[in-house]
Design a protein around this motif. Structure first.
Motif, short mmCIF file in Angstrom:
data_model
loop_
_atom_site.label_atom_id
_atom_site.label_comp_id
_atom_site.label_asym_id
_atom_site.label_seq_id
_atom_site.Cartn_x
_atom_site.Cartn_y
_atom_site.Cartn_z
N GLU A 37 2.77 34.85 5.31
CA GLU A 37 1.52 34.37 4.73
C GLU A 37 0.50 35.49 4.93
N ILE A 38 -0.02 36.04 3.85
CA ILE A 38 -1.01 37.11 3.93
C ILE A 38 -2.34 36.54 3.47
N ILE A 39 -3.37 36.73 4.29
CA ILE A 39 -4.69 36.19 3.99
C ILE A 39 -5.67 37.35 3.77
N PRO A 40 -5.85 37.75 2.50
CA PRO A 40 -6.85 38.78 2.22
C PRO A 40 -8.25 38.18 2.14
N GLY A 41 -8.34 36.87 2.02
CA GLY A 41 -9.64 36.22 1.90
C GLY A 41 -10.08 36.17 0.44
#
Length: 83
Positions: A37-41
């Motif tokens: 899970e990648i959270i770049p915003g």
């Protein structure tokens, strides 16, 4: 197993972003994780575009199965693996 990478703290440090993405890909392969899970915003979307460009590189693309954009949360991506 799901790994998580939150890029909020390093959003403006290009080299750190690439290193963090490389490291999480290595860790996923080492631990045989099914998903990252990648959270770049949410922000302006530039960080998300940068992450997608990284994932689209030929050498990186060969390492995972598919990328899923979260339909409920614009600021989140999932990278799925088949080990």
């Amino acid at each position: 197993m799901r790994l998580k990478l939150d890029l909020h703290d390093i959003f403006n440090k290009g080299r750190d972003i690439d290193r963090a993405l490389d490291d999480i890909m290595d860790e996923a392969e080492r631990k045989k994780a099914k998903t990252i899970e990648i959270i770049p915003g949410k922000g302006s979307g530039q960080l998300k575009k940068r992450v997608l460009r990284f994932l689209d590189r030929k050498d990186i693309k060969a390492r995972y199965h598919r990328v899923e954009k979260d339909s409920k949360n614009f600021g989140r991506l999932f990278v799925h693996f088949k080990h």
